[in-house]
Design a protein around this motif. Structure first.
Motif, PDB file in Angstrom:
ATOM      1  N   SER A 107       0.969  -1.078   0.203  1.00 35.07           N
ATOM      2  CA  SER A 107       0.156  -0.017   0.140  1.00 35.07           C
ATOM      3  C   SER A 107       0.758   1.263  -0.153  1.00 35.07           C
ATOM      4  N   GLY A 108       1.820   0.893   0.358  1.00 32.81           N
ATOM      5  CA  GLY A 108       2.676   2.829   0.233  1.00 32.81           C
ATOM      6  C   GLY A 108       3.456   2.456  -0.737  1.00 32.81           C
ATOM      7  N   ARG A 109       4.184   1.553  -1.607  1.00 35.89           N
ATOM      8  CA  ARG A 109       4.188   1.456  -3.163  1.00 35.89           C
ATOM      9  C   ARG A 109       5.930   2.094  -2.510  1.00 35.89           C
ATOM     10  N   PHE A 110       6.529   1.557  -1.709  1.00 33.39           N
ATOM     11  CA  PHE A 110       7.771   1.947  -1.257  1.00 33.39           C
ATOM     12  C   PHE A 110       8.529   1.008  -2.714  1.00 33.39           C
ATOM     13  N   HIS A 120       4.534   0.231   9.477  1.00 34.79           N
ATOM     14  CA  HIS A 120       4.968   1.557   9.755  1.00 34.79           C
ATOM     15  C   HIS A 120       7.211   1.565  10.420  1.00 34.79           C
ATOM     16  N   PRO A 144       9.112   3.119  11.950  1.00 33.36           N
ATOM     17  CA  PRO A 144       9.627   4.437  11.988  1.00 33.36           C
ATOM     18  C   PRO A 144      11.049   5.178  11.512  1.00 33.36           C
ATOM     19  N   GLY A 145      11.377   6.881  11.538  1.00 32.80           N
ATOM     20  CA  GLY A 145      12.187   7.245  10.470  1.00 32.80           C
ATOM     21  C   GLY A 145      13.464   6.735  11.270  1.00 32.80           C
ATOM     22  N   PRO A 199      13.360   9.847   2.247  1.00 36.92           N
ATOM     23  CA  PRO A 199      13.868  11.446   2.313  1.00 36.92           C
ATOM     24  C   PRO A 199      14.053  10.229   3.940  1.00 36.92           C
ATOM     25  N   ASP A 240       9.047   8.616   8.795  1.00 36.24           N
ATOM     26  CA  ASP A 240       8.051   7.881   8.740  1.00 36.24           C
ATOM     27  C   ASP A 240       7.713   7.096   7.417  1.00 36.24           C
ATOM     28  N   LEU A 298       5.305   4.889   6.495  1.00 41.06           N
ATOM     29  CA  LEU A 298       3.942   4.479   6.673  1.00 41.06           C
ATOM     30  C   LEU A 298       3.194   3.541   5.010  1.00 41.06           C
ATOM     31  N   SER A 299       2.740   2.857   5.031  1.00 41.96           N
ATOM     32  CA  SER A 299       1.970   1.886   4.610  1.00 41.96           C
ATOM     33  C   SER A 299       0.380   2.347   5.214  1.00 41.96           C
ATOM     34  N   PRO A 300      -0.572   2.305   4.746  1.00 42.43           N
ATOM     35  CA  PRO A 300      -1.650   2.653   5.275  1.00 42.43           C
ATOM     36  C   PRO A 300      -2.282   0.779   5.455  1.00 42.43           C
ATOM     37  N   ALA A 301      -3.273   0.727   6.056  1.00 39.81           N
ATOM     38  CA  ALA A 301      -3.912  -0.598   6.164  1.00 39.81           C
ATOM     39  C   ALA A 301      -4.260  -1.157   4.968  1.00 39.81           C
ATOM     40  N   PRO A 302      -5.193   0.017   4.446  1.00 39.09           N
ATOM     41  CA  PRO A 302      -5.073  -0.980   3.007  1.00 39.09           C
ATOM     42  C   PRO A 302      -4.582  -0.407   1.480  1.00 39.09           C
ATOM     43  N   HIS A 303      -4.618  -0.836   0.384  1.00 43.16           N
ATOM     44  CA  HIS A 303      -3.782  -0.140  -0.773  1.00 43.16           C
ATOM     45  C   HIS A 303      -5.611   0.625  -0.821  1.00 43.16           C
ATOM     46  N   TYR A 328      -2.107   8.368  -6.460  1.00 38.41           N
ATOM     47  CA  TYR A 328      -1.815   7.152  -5.513  1.00 38.41           C
ATOM     48  C   TYR A 328      -0.442   7.286  -5.727  1.00 38.41           C
ATOM     49  N   HIS A 385      -1.389   9.781   0.157  1.00 36.57           N
ATOM     50  CA  HIS A 385       0.073   8.827   0.031  1.00 36.57           C
ATOM     51  C   HIS A 385       1.246   8.762  -1.006  1.00 36.57           C
ATOM     52  N   LYS A 441       4.651  11.147  -2.799  1.00 37.32           N
ATOM     53  CA  LYS A 441       6.223  11.311  -1.945  1.00 37.32           C
ATOM     54  C   LYS A 441       7.030  11.543  -2.496  1.00 37.32           C
ATOM     55  N   TYR A 448      11.281  12.407  -3.042  1.00 34.94           N
ATOM     56  CA  TYR A 448      12.467  11.906  -3.103  1.00 34.94           C
ATOM     57  C   TYR A 448      13.711  12.531  -3.777  1.00 34.94           C
ATOM     58  N   TYR A 492      -2.861  10.984   3.965  1.00 36.96           N
ATOM     59  CA  TYR A 492      -0.973  10.398   4.377  1.00 36.96           C
ATOM     60  C   TYR A 492       0.130  11.000   3.038  1.00 36.96           C
ATOM     61  N   ARG A 504       5.867  12.895  12.702  1.00 37.66           N
ATOM     62  CA  ARG A 504       5.189  12.077  12.808  1.00 37.66           C
ATOM     63  C   ARG A 504       4.874  11.895  13.815  1.00 37.66           C
TER      64      ARG A 504
END
Ligand code: SF4
Ligand code: SF4
Lengths: 495, 246
Positions: free
Chosen positions: A214-217, A245, A247-248, A262, A266, A268-273, B102, B122, B124, B126, B146, B238
């Motif tokens: 969900s966070g698409r990191f 989650h 942490p930063g 960056p 933090d 954060l990956s949301p609970a749902p997509h 998104y 969400h 972001k 970078y 988010y 945070r």
């Protein structure tokens, strides 16, 4: 009221006769349990800080240290456990949610331990895997409806065991590298988790399943193109229904590069997509990934085993997933609220059995491979899961144990003495990826050999023939409803 | 070189296959798609510097995972415009559906009229990647939920009503949202955001992107920038610290 002293959970015993005061324990324990006092020339202990990772025990050159469990005593009580009492004390002091790592250690019925396997006697010959060919090769992906239709893209595994999603961030790069290399050399898959694919792991990309969560990191087109397969993560067994989650303070330069966020923020990956609120939306993302990667690789979906797992899995298959991953209640994690980990979800044995059954009844079992995961402890668990209907399994905790993990469950503190669940360079360098790769490779090899032995005993020469072959299983001490859900007979019943 | 593809009667898979094959020719730097009627995934994962002109209605997930292309839509776009996009530009000369941008990491999305719910969730930024969404009309509930970086600008040009819905910036922990209005009822905001007066840097940022917006849709920049903007920003990077008992 006086602020309570945290009780110690472990006794660290130093045999003074053996101790040579080399102070290795003082330097190495990341929890500062051992402390050298120059005035008295002695090593003092702060046992209340010990997490029971047994690192110092292994490290001590003279074997002077023993770490023992010490359960803080309360008056005997059938209902209240001392753990409950001390958790409440901790929460009274902090007002916070209790965190934990690894899979649930709660006393649930271990269905695997109530299932036994069959073997050939007289009426059909068993096979000796040392002398006869034994096939563990496994194909993950959609199989065509008709034998003459073109075969959609498949992952080819030399053993039905893969390394599950563990992100760079939740575990160290050295830990990921160990598993990536072992998977590459053995011919199975490893999984990035939701943390991007680190540059240094590109040589092992042929064997990587990348996650889209969900966070698409770290998700971009190169990430998708580099992978052998893509897994959309909806949930995981340790924390169904809740997000992630990181942490930063754990987002250092390397993690920042890999997740593409960056430093110090933090993650954060949301609970749902938030682009998936239905099976139709899921289908849209599955096909978006297929379009973006030109239909060249399998796209799967991972969910936690929950009450409705069978109909949900059916929806996922109908949405076009090429494989479905089901993660049971014992599934591990780098960090999760204890209350969620220990109380949400259902055991994998039941989940995999009902999903396989449902997909067969609906005539769509061929459309997707089924991957089971969540606390597999041995090759026996693996083979039973396959006989219950899984095509392959994912292992996580077992893989980390092969790298040194002693299940202290403190992964969320980032202070893992074994260099696994940490990003501290002082700790991560303790895990040599070459040695780690060898050890996790050995685990794959050992379990694969054992699976061949068990298959041979049943008179089966290919893992294909065991898939969903529940006649090879019998229950011991299970109720009628449990047997029905598992689709197996009770021990003593013949074919 | 410019190529024209007629999308009439084509399933999205066929259309995207045609686009893909056309792009195999290196000389192509512009593709015009005629008669588009909601075909999905146009330019999905495209990492080439090409220009698309879409005549018609672009379907869901336009430019998903896109990295560097430019898309101009003469018409409306459906849900998921610029989903998880990395860089590039999408200009919609009309309205767009839900879930715009998104998880977007970079690039710009300009929507002339309205956008639906859940815009910019969400997002972001970078390093050199900095995502921007400019909406000429209004946006629905959950705008910038988010949000972790980048900029969302909502202009509300075509009505006097407040151009955003409920729960603006819930869980926001980075980036900023600018709304062209004098004030906003704090009850509509997520509890992680606060309002703020604009600094010179904010104004420069707004003029830059509103300038582009006006250029694409032939609007008068001066008039738009004349009025007040509100800035929403997360007061904590945070928002979920101090939740846990270690
Ligand atoms: S190394 Fe581990 S087991 Fe040894 S004292 Fe430190 S925390 Fe306890
Ligand atoms: S990975 Fe490290 S911190 Fe986590 S349980 Fe294992 S030894 Fe403990």
């Amino acid at each position: 009221m006086a602020k309570s002293k945290y009780k110690t959970d472990f006794r660290v015993i130093r045999d003074q006769e053996k101790c040579i005061k080399c102070q290795a324990c003082v330097r190495m324990c990341s929890n500062d349990v051992h402390y050298y006092d120059p005035e008295t020339d002695s090593i003092i202990l702060q046992e209340e800080k010990c997490v029971g990772c047994h690192f110092c025990e292994d490290l001590c050159p003279t074997g002077a240290i023993t770490v023992k469990r010490e359960i803080p005593e309360i008056k005997f009580n059938q209902h209240w456990d001392s753990k409950d009492v001390y958790n409440i004390i901790k929460q009274a002091e902090t007002g916070g949610v209790l965190l934990t790592g690894m899979g649930s250690d709660k006393k649930f019925k271990e269905y695997f331990d109530h299932i036994v396997l069959n073997a050939s006697q007289v009426t059909n010959p068993s096979i000796d895997p040392l002398r006869e060919p034994m096939e563990l090769r496994t194909f993950i992906g959609r199989k065509p409806d008709n034998i003459n239709d073109e075969l959609p893209p498949q992952l080819v595994l030399e053993t039905p065991i893969m390394f599950t999603a563990m992100s760079y961030g939740s575990i160290s790069l050295n830990a990921q590298k160990s598993l990536a290399k072992a998977a590459f050399e053995f011919g199975t898959m490893w999984n990035t988790g939701e943390g991007g694919l680190h540059q240094e792991l590109l040589p092992y990309a042929k064997n990587v399943i990348v996650q889209v969560a969900s966070g698409r990191f770290g998700v971009d087109i190169d990430y998708l193109e580099n992978a052998a397969a893509v897994e959309i993560k909806i949930g995981q067994g340790a924390k169904p229904g809740i997000g992630g989650h990181l942490p930063g303070e754990k987002v250092d330069q390397e993690i920042s590069k890999t997740r593409r966020i960056p430093i110090g923020t933090d993650a954060l990956s949301p609970a749902p997509h938030h682009d998936i609120y239905s099976i139709e939306d899921l289908k849209q993302l599955i096909f978006a990934i297929k379009e973006a990667t030109r239909y060249k690789k399998p796209v799967g979906v991972k969910i936690a085993a929950v009450h409705n797992v069978a109909p949900i899995a059916s929806g996922i298959v109908r949405a076009g997933a090429d494989f479905v991953v089901i993660d049971g209640i014992r599934g591990g994690t780098g960090a999760a609220p204890t209350v969620i980990r220990d109380n949400v979800g259902i055991p994998i044995e039941l989940a995999v059995a009902v999903v396989d059954q449902r997909l067969r009844e609906e005539g769509i079992r061929n459309q997707a491979s089924l991957i089971a995961s969540g606390g597999f402890r041995s090759s026996a668990d693996v083979i039973k899961a396959i006989a219950l209907g899984a095509d392959a399994v994912y292992i996580g905790t077992a893989a980390l144990i092969s790298l040194g993990c002693h299940l202290c469950q403190k992964c969320y503190t980032g202070k893992c003495n074994w260099g696994i669940a940490t990003q501290d360079p002082y700790l991560t360098k303790r895990l040599n990826p070459e040695i780690g790769a060898k050890r996790s490779y050995n685990l794959l090899r050992a379990w694969s050999l054992e699976i061949k032995e068990m298959l041979g005993g049943m008179g089966i020469n290919a893992i294909e023939s065991l898939r969903g072959n529940r006649e090879q299983l019998r229950g011991v001490g299970l109720t009628e409803i449990e047997l029905k859900l598992l689709g197996i007979k009770h021990a003593g019943e013949a074919w | 070189m410019k190529e024209i593809i007629n999308a009439e009667g084509l399933h999205y898979k066929e259309l995207n296959e045609k686009i893909h094959n056309t792009l195999l020719k290196d000389s192509v730097d512009e593709i015009v798609l005629e008669n588009v009627v909601g075909q999905r995934y146009i330019a999905a994962g495209l990492n080439k510097k090409v220009r698309f002109i879409i005549n018609g209605t672009a379907g869901n997930d336009l430019g998903i995972f896109m990295d560097g292309a430019e898309i101009f839509v003469n018409g409306n776009a459906q849900d998921g415009v610029g989903n998880t996009m990395n860089s590039g530009k999408i200009v919609v000369n009309g309205s767009a559906g839900d879930v715009i941008g998104y998880g977007m990491r970079g690039g710009c999305i300009y929507i002339k009229k309205d956008a639906g719910y859940r815009v910019g969730i969400h997002m972001k930024s970078y390093k050199e990647n900095f995502p921007v969404i400019v909406i000429g009309g209004s946006a629905g509930d959950f705008l910038g939920e988010y949000m972790a970086g980048g900029v969302i600008i909502v202009l509300g040009l075509y009505s006097d009503k407040l151009p955003v819905g409920d729960f603006v910036g819930t869980g926001m922990h980075g980036g900023s949202i600018y709304i062209k209005r004098k004030n906003i009822d704090e009850r509509l905001l997520g509890k992680e955001v606060k309002t703020k007066d604009l600094s010179k840097e904010d104004m420069d940022l707004i003029s830059k992107y509103v300038g582009d917006f006006c250029k694409y849709f032939s609007l008068e920049q001066k008039e738009i920038l004349n009025e007040n903007f509100i800035k929403l920003y997360p007061y904590s990077s945070r928002p979920y610290g101090r939740l846990y008992a270690y």
